[in-house]
Motif scaffolding. Structure first.
Motif, PDB file in Angstrom:
ATOM      1  N   GLY A 354     -46.708  52.683 132.935  1.00  0.00           N
ATOM      2  CA  GLY A 354     -45.455  51.948 132.936  1.00  0.00           C
ATOM      3  C   GLY A 354     -45.621  50.490 132.588  1.00  0.00           C
ATOM      4  O   GLY A 354     -44.739  49.888 131.946  1.00  0.00           O
ATOM      5  N   PRO A 366     -35.601  55.869 134.067  1.00  0.00           N
ATOM      6  CA  PRO A 366     -35.855  57.225 133.559  1.00  0.00           C
ATOM      7  C   PRO A 366     -36.488  57.245 132.174  1.00  0.00           C
ATOM      8  O   PRO A 366     -37.290  58.133 131.862  1.00  0.00           O
ATOM      9  CB  PRO A 366     -34.458  57.864 133.543  1.00  0.00           C
ATOM     10  CG  PRO A 366     -33.669  57.072 134.531  1.00  0.00           C
ATOM     11  CD  PRO A 366     -34.200  55.677 134.452  1.00  0.00           C
ATOM     12  N   THR A 368     -38.708  55.332 130.938  1.00  0.00           N
ATOM     13  CA  THR A 368     -40.162  55.151 131.044  1.00  0.00           C
ATOM     14  C   THR A 368     -40.860  56.485 131.231  1.00  0.00           C
ATOM     15  O   THR A 368     -41.840  56.799 130.538  1.00  0.00           O
ATOM     16  CB  THR A 368     -40.496  54.215 132.223  1.00  0.00           C
ATOM     17  OG1 THR A 368     -39.965  52.918 131.950  1.00  0.00           O
ATOM     18  CG2 THR A 368     -41.997  54.113 132.423  1.00  0.00           C
ATOM     19  N   GLY A 369     -40.359  57.289 132.180  1.00  0.00           N
ATOM     20  CA  GLY A 369     -40.960  58.598 132.414  1.00  0.00           C
ATOM     21  C   GLY A 369     -40.882  59.506 131.209  1.00  0.00           C
ATOM     22  O   GLY A 369     -41.839  60.216 130.880  1.00  0.00           O
ATOM     23  N   GLU A 370     -39.747  59.488 130.514  1.00  0.00           N
ATOM     24  CA  GLU A 370     -39.580  60.348 129.337  1.00  0.00           C
ATOM     25  C   GLU A 370     -40.566  59.969 128.242  1.00  0.00           C
ATOM     26  O   GLU A 370     -41.168  60.840 127.592  1.00  0.00           O
ATOM     27  CB  GLU A 370     -38.141  60.225 128.824  1.00  0.00           C
ATOM     28  CG  GLU A 370     -37.100  60.788 129.767  1.00  0.00           C
ATOM     29  CD  GLU A 370     -35.680  60.461 129.333  1.00  0.00           C
ATOM     30  OE1 GLU A 370     -35.532  59.853 128.241  1.00  0.00           O
ATOM     31  OE2 GLU A 370     -34.735  60.788 130.074  1.00  0.00           O
ATOM     32  N   LEU A 372     -43.446  58.350 128.600  1.00  0.00           N
ATOM     33  CA  LEU A 372     -44.821  58.654 129.013  1.00  0.00           C
ATOM     34  C   LEU A 372     -45.121  60.144 128.897  1.00  0.00           C
ATOM     35  O   LEU A 372     -46.218  60.532 128.488  1.00  0.00           O
ATOM     36  CB  LEU A 372     -45.061  58.175 130.444  1.00  0.00           C
ATOM     37  CG  LEU A 372     -45.166  56.658 130.640  1.00  0.00           C
ATOM     38  CD1 LEU A 372     -45.331  56.326 132.112  1.00  0.00           C
ATOM     39  CD2 LEU A 372     -46.335  56.081 129.822  1.00  0.00           C
ATOM     40  N   ARG A 373     -44.156  60.988 129.241  1.00  0.00           N
ATOM     41  CA  ARG A 373     -44.366  62.423 129.097  1.00  0.00           C
ATOM     42  C   ARG A 373     -44.525  62.817 127.636  1.00  0.00           C
ATOM     43  O   ARG A 373     -45.366  63.653 127.285  1.00  0.00           O
ATOM     44  CB  ARG A 373     -43.223  63.202 129.751  1.00  0.00           C
ATOM     45  CG  ARG A 373     -43.288  63.220 131.268  1.00  0.00           C
ATOM     46  CD  ARG A 373     -42.287  64.195 131.866  1.00  0.00           C
ATOM     47  NE  ARG A 373     -40.914  63.729 131.689  1.00  0.00           N
ATOM     48  CZ  ARG A 373     -40.290  62.912 132.530  1.00  0.00           C
ATOM     49  NH1 ARG A 373     -40.917  62.435 133.588  1.00  0.00           N
ATOM     50  NH2 ARG A 373     -39.024  62.548 132.314  1.00  0.00           N
TER      51      ARG A 373
END
Length: 401
Positions: A354, A366, A368-370, A372-373
């Motif tokens: 992050g 949200p 950020t998570g998307e 990174l995935r």
């Protein structure tokens, strides 16, 4: 009389200090080494724990140890057990006992000064052996020494009565047969275990699982597991078991008890989870057992190197190792080159996080998570490149806008 030849564990200062303390209080010959240490010494096996039996009552044992400057821990006074700590080692000291009442799980005991009475309540003749500080072996049943030397596991006295006193002795019979027996288990003992198998349902899951895993860790458990199948004992404690060729081969591939348990079960994570719950396995054991049976991420001997590395990253080294070993037990051997990757490839960590996205102007949330995935999926698909991470992140950020 059989005599042990001054074994190190008996002549050690720590052992002698405990013997001295107890004999000072109770007189010469009031204490003897009992059970596993004597058995293993006769069989030429390593001795790990030195347990003692004594005519002294628990309170007298506590006082004698403390008077000698040794630590005394009241680990089971109701059943006559005190742990003596000497030289940094623990010695379980138990007063000679006889059973007053039993219910198949627990025993009410009374103390005695009769070595034969104490021996009569023990499970197997090769465990009902005593040795004094000079190494002289006492065999109250008259058959314990011969059993140890011959590799026979035979109940003390009437097998059915020993089993009715504690149904866990059924599993102990098979466990000791696997560890110390030679050849097929004693047929009289097997018949008694078959007759008493329904009593296993009265035992706690924790006692059953502990004994079962010890049994499966035996150097050669196949004959006893086969006997457990024939007698219906295995079905009582492990109704989902399939003791087939996969288990037979797995024994040669791994001494790991949990992996051997996995080889007894169908390749179904739901079943593995049910078994883990029934046996009250630890969370770590449950997770390992279910991961070994899960096929969501394919693992097998035919994997390409990049796919194998992806599996190692997603599943971890232990799970991949377990699955490949189980596959080999099923008859599909992995090449040495694949095993080399499993054992030596350094599993990397995700090289971005992050903070990297924040530095590039992406606020926490949200998105950020998307991103990174998505980065992780592409990084795995490209076989874990070690550079170009910022450029890839910028592309994913732009796509997210």
């Amino acid at each position: 009389m059989t005599r042990l030849d001054a074994p190190d564990w008996l002549t050690a200062p720590a052992t002698q200090a405990v013997l001295d303390a107890l004999e000072t209080a109770g007189g010469a010959g009031c204490v003897r080494v009992v059970g596993g240490a004597v058995r293993n010494a006769l069989m030429g096996r390593p001795v790990d724990d030195v347990d003692l039996a004594t005519r002294l009552h628990p309170e007298a044992v506590m006082a004698a140890l403390q008077a000698a400057g040794l630590k005394a821990v009241p680990t089971g006074l109701a059943h006559g057990t005190v742990t003596a700590v000497s030289g940094g080692r623990g010695f379980e000291v138990t007063t000679l006992r006889r059973d007053v009442a039993t219910d198949g799980r627990h025993a009410e005991v009374a103390f005695t000064d009769d070595w034969a009475e104490d021996a009569a309540r023990r499970d197997f003749r090769l465990n009902a052996l005593y040795a004094d500080r000079e190494g002289r072996v006492f065999d109250p049943t008259g058959e314990g020494v011969a059993d140890a030397l011959a590799g026979r596991v035979v109940f003390v006295g009437e097998p059915a009565r020993r089993i009715e006193e504690d149904y866990l002795r059924i599993l102990r019979f098979f466990r000791f047969s696997g560890w110390y027996g030679r050849g097929a288990p004693d047929p009289v003992g097997v018949a008694a275990c078959a007759a008493g198998r329904d009593g296993l349902a009265r035992l706690s899951a924790e006692r059953v699982s502990k004994e079962l895993l010890k049994l499966l860790a035996a150097p050669e458990p196949r004959a006893v597991v086969a006997a457990m199948v024939e007698t219906g004992v295995l079905a009582m404690v492990l109704p989902d078991a399939e003791a087939g060729p996969r288990f037979t081969r797995l024994v040669d591939l791994s001494p790991d008890a949990l992996l051997r348990l996995a080889a007894l079960l169908p390749e179904d994570p739901a079943t593995a989870g049910v078994v883990a719950a029934r046996l009250r396995l630890s969370n770590a054991q449950r997770d390992r057992l279910t991961a070994a049976a899960d096929r969501t991420v394919p693992v097998g001997p035919g994997l390409a190197p990049a796919a194998l590395r992806a599996a190692l990253y997603r599943l971890g080294r232990e799970t991949v190792r377990d699955r490949l070993t189980l596959a080999e037990a099923s008859g599909v051997k992995a090449p040495e080159t694949l095993w080399a990757v499993v054992e030596t490839w350094p599993i990397p960590r995700l090289p971005v996080g992050g903070a990297d996205l924040a530095r590039l102007g992406v606020p926490p949330g949200p998105t950020t998570g998307e991103i990174l995935r998505a980065f992780e999926a592409g990084w795995i698909a490209d076989d874990f490149p070690t550079d170009g991470h910022e450029a890839r992140l910028r592309q994913l950020i732009e796509a997210a806008r």
